[in-house]
Design a protein around this motif. Structure first.
Motif, PDB file in Angstrom:
ATOM      1  N   UNK A  15       0.811  -1.203   0.000  1.00 15.05           N
ATOM      2  CA  UNK A  15       0.000   0.000   0.000  1.00 15.05           C
ATOM      3  C   UNK A  15       0.847   1.256   0.000  1.00 15.05           C
ATOM      4  N   UNK A  16       2.081   1.198   0.542  1.00 15.96           N
ATOM      5  CA  UNK A  16       2.950   2.392   0.529  1.00 15.96           C
ATOM      6  C   UNK A  16       3.555   2.646  -0.845  1.00 15.96           C
ATOM      7  N   UNK A  17       3.632   1.595  -1.691  1.00 12.49           N
ATOM      8  CA  UNK A  17       4.172   1.702  -3.057  1.00 12.49           C
ATOM      9  C   UNK A  17       5.520   2.401  -3.100  1.00 12.49           C
ATOM     10  N   UNK A  18       6.538   1.801  -2.380  1.00 13.72           N
ATOM     11  CA  UNK A  18       7.898   2.373  -2.433  1.00 13.72           C
ATOM     12  C   UNK A  18       8.908   1.245  -2.650  1.00 13.72           C
ATOM     13  N   UNK A  19       9.537   1.079  -3.846  1.00 21.96           N
ATOM     14  CA  UNK A  19      10.425  -0.102  -4.089  1.00 21.96           C
ATOM     15  C   UNK A  19      11.371  -0.025  -5.278  1.00 21.96           C
ATOM     16  N   UNK A  20      12.210  -1.127  -5.465  1.00 24.18           N
ATOM     17  CA  UNK A  20      13.146  -1.250  -6.624  1.00 24.18           C
ATOM     18  C   UNK A  20      13.254  -2.678  -7.145  1.00 24.18           C
ATOM     19  N   UNK A 198       3.758  -3.458  -8.832  1.00 26.68           N
ATOM     20  CA  UNK A 198       4.940  -2.656  -9.166  1.00 26.68           C
ATOM     21  C   UNK A 198       5.882  -2.549  -7.972  1.00 26.68           C
ATOM     22  N   UNK A 199       7.091  -2.051  -8.206  1.00 23.50           N
ATOM     23  CA  UNK A 199       8.021  -1.870  -7.090  1.00 23.50           C
ATOM     24  C   UNK A 199       7.376  -1.042  -5.983  1.00 23.50           C
ATOM     25  N   UNK A 200       7.577  -1.472  -4.728  1.00 18.95           N
ATOM     26  CA  UNK A 200       6.943  -0.783  -3.605  1.00 18.95           C
ATOM     27  C   UNK A 200       7.914  -0.502  -2.471  1.00 18.95           C
ATOM     28  N   UNK A 201       9.236  -0.723  -2.714  1.00 19.44           N
ATOM     29  CA  UNK A 201      10.232  -0.465  -1.674  1.00 19.44           C
ATOM     30  C   UNK A 201      11.300   0.475  -2.201  1.00 19.44           C
ATOM     31  N   UNK A 202      11.789   1.355  -1.318  1.00 18.56           N
ATOM     32  CA  UNK A 202      12.915   2.188  -1.707  1.00 18.56           C
ATOM     33  C   UNK A 202      14.191   1.360  -1.698  1.00 18.56           C
ATOM     34  N   UNK A 203      15.301   1.975  -2.071  1.00 13.85           N
ATOM     35  CA  UNK A 203      16.559   1.233  -2.212  1.00 13.85           C
ATOM     36  C   UNK A 203      16.987   0.551  -0.916  1.00 13.85           C
ATOM     37  N   UNK A 317      17.557  -5.000 -10.049  1.00 15.44           N
ATOM     38  CA  UNK A 317      16.554  -5.093  -8.983  1.00 15.44           C
ATOM     39  C   UNK A 317      15.942  -3.711  -8.790  1.00 15.44           C
ATOM     40  N   UNK A 318      14.669  -3.580  -9.152  1.00 14.33           N
ATOM     41  CA  UNK A 318      14.026  -2.272  -9.135  1.00 14.33           C
ATOM     42  C   UNK A 318      13.586  -1.870  -7.735  1.00 14.33           C
ATOM     43  N   UNK A 319      13.665  -0.569  -7.471  1.00 18.64           N
ATOM     44  CA  UNK A 319      13.074   0.042  -6.293  1.00 18.64           C
ATOM     45  C   UNK A 319      12.296   1.258  -6.743  1.00 18.64           C
ATOM     46  N   UNK A 320      11.563   1.856  -5.819  1.00 18.61           N
ATOM     47  CA  UNK A 320      10.777   3.031  -6.197  1.00 18.61           C
ATOM     48  C   UNK A 320      11.673   4.194  -6.586  1.00 18.61           C
ATOM     49  N   UNK A 321      12.900   4.209  -6.088  1.00 19.61           N
ATOM     50  CA  UNK A 321      13.790   5.343  -6.385  1.00 19.61           C
ATOM     51  C   UNK A 321      15.119   4.902  -6.991  1.00 19.61           C
ATOM     52  N   UNK A 322      15.086   3.816  -7.769  1.00 19.90           N
ATOM     53  CA  UNK A 322      16.324   3.426  -8.434  1.00 19.90           C
ATOM     54  C   UNK A 322      16.408   1.955  -8.750  1.00 19.90           C
ATOM     55  N   UNK A 323      17.624   1.487  -8.887  1.00 20.54           N
ATOM     56  CA  UNK A 323      17.871   0.095  -9.275  1.00 20.54           C
ATOM     57  C   UNK A 323      19.134  -0.398  -8.591  1.00 20.54           C
ATOM     58  N   UNK A 324      19.143  -1.689  -8.250  1.00 21.45           N
ATOM     59  CA  UNK A 324      20.282  -2.311  -7.583  1.00 21.45           C
ATOM     60  C   UNK A 324      20.878  -3.383  -8.488  1.00 21.45           C
ATOM     61  N   UNK A 325      22.223  -3.391  -8.576  1.00 24.67           N
ATOM     62  CA  UNK A 325      22.957  -4.488  -9.203  1.00 24.67           C
ATOM     63  C   UNK A 325      23.863  -5.086  -8.131  1.00 24.67           C
ATOM     64  N   UNK A 326      23.693  -6.370  -7.835  1.00 23.21           N
ATOM     65  CA  UNK A 326      24.534  -7.022  -6.831  1.00 23.21           C
ATOM     66  C   UNK A 326      25.889  -7.372  -7.439  1.00 23.21           C
ATOM     67  N   UNK A 327      26.971  -7.087  -6.704  1.00 24.62           N
ATOM     68  CA  UNK A 327      28.330  -7.381  -7.170  1.00 24.62           C
ATOM     69  C   UNK A 327      29.062  -8.233  -6.141  1.00 24.62           C
ATOM     70  N   UNK A 328      30.115  -8.909  -6.610  1.00 20.32           N
ATOM     71  CA  UNK A 328      30.787  -9.897  -5.758  1.00 20.32           C
ATOM     72  C   UNK A 328      32.064  -9.362  -5.104  1.00 20.32           C
ATOM     73  N   UNK A 329      32.271  -8.042  -5.157  1.00 22.05           N
ATOM     74  CA  UNK A 329      33.471  -7.465  -4.557  1.00 22.05           C
ATOM     75  C   UNK A 329      33.171  -6.023  -4.176  1.00 22.05           C
ATOM     76  N   UNK A 330      33.736  -5.592  -3.043  1.00 23.91           N
ATOM     77  CA  UNK A 330      33.591  -4.196  -2.646  1.00 23.91           C
ATOM     78  C   UNK A 330      34.510  -3.342  -3.518  1.00 23.91           C
TER      79      UNK A 330
END
Length: 609
Positions: A15-20, A198-203, A317-330
Motif C-alpha cells: 500500500x505504501x508503493x515504495x520499491x526497486x 509494481x516496485x513498492x520499496x525504496x533502495x 533489482x528495481x526500487x521506487x527510487x532506483x535500481x540495484x545491481x549485486x556485485x561480488x566485490x567491494x
C-alpha cells in the motif's frame, strides 16, 4: 543475466508503493503457434469495451481471432468486472480509451487472490491513488504481441519494468499469460492469472528485503548516515556488494567488521557504489561512469558485466527510487598516488621507501595530477645489484630525487593517451614511449597499466628508469672519439660553460668525419681547427644549437631557428639544407641522445650559417 524472484510484498509495503526491481530487455521474435500476425480489427471497440464484451459473452467477442482461440476463451470464461471497476475508480478510463496500449489483464479471480493476501474486502478498500500505479504497471505502450516478447524487461506505463520469461509458456513477473493476442481497436489484450505488483520499496528497503545477503551493506549505510539519502533521494543506481564481498574486504584489511570502521572511512567507499539515475543493465556501456564519490567506475562488457574488478551477479533489482545491481566485490575508490602505491604493498614498498627518503611523499600525495611509472620491488632490486648497493638506505636523497622525478609526468596520462615519442618528466628530461610491441617506457615494460588514484594514475614497470646524468658537453665527450673535434671546437670558442650549464638546448652535432670533410671543403689553408678564426668557429657552432628540448617526435619539416640563423629541415629525407644550400643528413640511429640540459641529434655534415 540472473534475475531474482520478486520478493513477496506484505500489505504495508504494497500500500505504501515504495520499491526497486530489475531489468534486461530485448524484443526479438519468438515461436508462437497462434496468431503470429496482428489480425485486422473488425469491431470499433476499445480495450475497456473489449474487456466488458469478453466478460459478458466471450462467444460474441467481436475481435477477429481464430476458432481455436475463441473456444479457449469460451472454456475459460474469464471475468474482468474488478479490473473494469478499478479502471473507472482510478480515473483511467479516458486514458485507456485514447491510448494505443498492450494490457496484461488480470481476471476477477486474480484480484480476489490479491485482496485475500492483503486482508481487504475488495476494490472499495483501495483508493484511486493506490490503484493507479498498479493498473499502469499492467500497460505497455503500443501493440505488443506475444510473439514480439523475449526474455527480459519491458517498460510499463507506470515507469517501472515488468519481467518477461518465455522459458515455459509466457510469464509476466509471477503471472502466467493464459490467453494472448486478443485484439481491440486501440491495442491488444493478454489475460494473466495474477495481479502484477509494481516496485513498492525504496533502495534501502529493497536491500533489507534480501536479508541476510546485503545485511552488512545495510549496516554500513546506517553507520555512514546515508540511509535517508538512499531511501528518499534519487533515483540512484547502487552497485551492491554482497555480505561475502564485505567479509573478504574485512579479512584483507584485518578488521572484524563494520563496527571497526568509522563513518568517515565508510562514506567515500559507499558513495563510490552509487550512480545518479536509474541505470539498468541494458543502459550500460563500456567506459567510465561517474559516482557520487566524485570518482568514476569502469564498466567492462566484454565478458558479462564487470564494474572495475567486480562481477555483476544479480542485475536490475528495481526500487521506487532506483535500481540495484549485486556485485561480488567491494569497490575501493581511488586514493592519492602514495596511498595507492602503499596499497600494493609489498609490490611497491621499495618505491614508497625511496619516495619518503627523497622527501617527495607530500608532493606526490597532495600535488598533481601526475602520472607515475612505478618500478616494482624486483626492478629496484635488479638496479641495486647492478650498482652494488644493498638498498635505499645506501643512497642519498640527492641521488634518489632525480631518479624518482624521472618516473613522474605532469597530468593523468592513461595508456590510451600514450603515443610513440617522448614525454617530458618532472626531472626535466623525457622518457620515450614505444607502442610497437606492448607499451615500453625507455627499456622498461609496462606490466600493469592505468591504476587510478585521486590525483593521477600509476603504470607499473619492470625496470627502474635512469635519467641522463651528464650535461651536453659531458655527453659529447662520452662518445669520444666520435665527437672529439666538436668538443675541441666548443672549447676553442669558449662555449663550454654555456652548453654545459645553460639550456636546455638541442644540438645538431657533427661527427669527427663531418669536421674533416669541412676542412677539406674549405681548402688547403684549413688543415685543423687552429686554422679557423674563433669568431667564425663560434658562429658555426651556434648555428647548430636550438633553444629547448626538441626531440625527433617534435621536429617538423620547414624552417628551424637556431642561435645563429635558420636552416630548412625535410623530415621525409632527414635532410638539413643550410643557409648556403649545402645539405647535411640526420643520422637516424643517433637521434634523441639525452643530456641533463638538452638533447643531441647527430648529423653527418657541418652546416654553415
Amino acid at each position: 543475466m540472473k534475475t531474482l524472484e520478486n520478493t513477496k510484498l506484505n500489505p504495508a509495503r504494497y500500500l505504501s508503493l515504495v520499491m526497486l526491481v530489475l531489468f534486461s530487455v530485448a524484443f526479438v521474435s519468438c515461436n508462437d503457434d497462434d496468431d503470429p500476425v496482428m489480425p485486422e480489427i473488425t469491431s470499433p471497440v476499445d480495450i475497456a469495451a473489449s474487456l466488458q464484451q469478453i466478460t459478458d459473452d466471450p462467444a460474441t467477442y467481436s475481435g477477429q481471432i481464430s476458432d481455436s482461440k475463441r473456444q479457449m476463451l469460451i472454456a475459460q470464461n474469464p471475468k474482468f468486472n474488478t479490473l473494469i471497476a478499478a479502471i473507472g475508480k482510478a480515473g483511467l478510463a479516458g486514458t485507456i480509451a485514447e491510448s494505443n496500449l498492450t494490457v496484461f489483464a488480470p481476471t476477477d479471480q486474480a484480484f480476489e487472490e490479491l485482496f485475500s493476501a492483503l486482508g481487504v474486502n475488495g476494490i472499495d478498500a483501495l483508493t484511486a491513488e493506490q490503484l493507479s500505479p498498479i493498473l499502469l504497471y499492467h500497460a505497455v505502450a503500443g501493440r505488443v504481441l506475444a510473439g514480439d516478447l523475449s526474455n527480459g524487461l519491458v517498460e510499463t506505463a507506470n515507469g517501472a519494468y515488468i519481467t518477461v520469461d518465455k522459458s515455459n509458456g509466457v510469464m509476466i513477473d509471477e503471472a502466467s499469460v493464459e490467453l494472448h493476442d486478443l485484439p481491440a481497436k486501440n491495442g491488444v489484450i493478454h489475460i494473466v492469472d495474477k495481479v502484477l505488483l509494481p516496485p513498492s520499496m525504496d533502495l534501502v528497503e529493497k536491500a533489507i528485503s534480501f536479508n541476510p545477503e546485503f545485511s552488512i551493506l545495510v549496516d554500513a549505510v546506517v553507520k555512514a548516515d546515508l540511509a535517508t539519502t538512499l531511501a528518499e533521494g534519487g533515483p540512484f543506481t547502487v552497485f551492491a556488494p554482497t555480505n561475502a564481498a564485505f567479509e573478504a574486504l574485512f579479512a584483507e584489511l584485518g578488521v572484524g567488521g563494520v563496527a571497526d570502521l568509522t563513518a568517515e572511512q565508510l562514506t567515500p567507499i559507499l558513495l563510490y557504489h552509487v550512480v545518479d539515475g536509474s541505470v539498468f543493465s541494458f543502459d550500460l556501456e563500456a567506459g567510465s561512469v561517474p559516482t557520487l564519490n566524485g570518482e568514476t567506475v569502469e564498466v567492462d562488457l566484454s565478458s558479462g558485466v564487470m564494474i572495475n574488478d567486480a562481477n555483476v551477479i544479480i542485475a536490475d533489482q528495481q526500487a521506487t527510487n532506483g535500481v540495484i545491481h549485486a556485485i561480488d566485490k567491494v569497490l575501493l575508490p581511488p586514493t592519492d598516488l602514495v596511498s595507492t602505491a602503499i596499497s600494493f604493498n609489498p609490490e611497491f614498498s621499495i618505491l614508497v621507501d625511496a619516495v619518503v627518503k627523497a622527501d617527495l611523499a607530500t608532493t606526490l600525495a597532495e600535488g598533481g595530477p601526475f602520472t607515475v611509472f612505478a618500478p616494482t620491488n624486483a626492478a629496484f632490486e635488479a638496479l641495486f645489484a647492478e650498482i652494488g648497493v644493498s638498498g635505499v638506505a645506501d643512497l642519498t636523497a640527492d641521488q634518489l630525487t632525480p631518479i624518482l622525478l624521472y618516473h613522474v609526468v605532469d597530468g593523468s596520462v592513461y595508456s590510451t593517451d600514450l603515443a610513440n615519442g617522448f614525454v617530458p618528466t618532472l626531472s626535466g628530461s623525457a622518457v620515450e614511449v614505444d607502442l610497437s610491441g606492448g607499451v615500453m617506457i625507455n627499456d622498461a615494460n609496462v606490466a600493469i597499466a592505468d591504476v587510478k588514484a585521486t590525483n593521477g594514475v600509476i603504470h607499473a614497470i619492470d625496470k627502474v628508469l635512469l635519467p641522463p646524468s651528464m650535461n651536453l658537453v659531458e655527453t659529447a665527450l662520452s662518445y669520444d672519439p666520435e665527437f672529439s673535434i666538436l668538443v675541441a671546437a666548443v672549447q676553442k670558442a669558449d662555449l663550454v660553460s654555456t652548453l654545459a650549464e645553460g639550456g636546455p638546448f638541442t644540438i645538431f652535432a657533427p661527427t669527427n668525419q663531418a669536421f674533416a670533410d669541412l676542412l677539406e671543403e674549405l681548402g688547403p689553408d684549413f688543415n685543423s681547427l687552429d686554422d679557423i678564426p674563433v669568431d667564425l668557429l663560434t658562429n658555426v657552432l651556434l648555428y647548430h644549437v636550438v633553444d629547448g628540448r626538441v626531440y625527433s617526435s617534435d621536429l617538423e619539416s620547414g624552417t628551424v631557428t637556431t642561435k645563429n640563423g635558420t636552416f630548412e629541415l625535410d623530415l621525409s629525407t632527414l635532410t638539413i639544407t643550410d643557409a648556403n644550400e649545402r645539405e647535411s643528413g640526420l643520422v637516424s640511429g643517433l637521434l634523441n641522445v639525452q643530456a641533463t640540459n638538452g638533447v643531441i641529434h647527430v648529423i653527418n655534415k657541418v652546416i654553415l650559417p
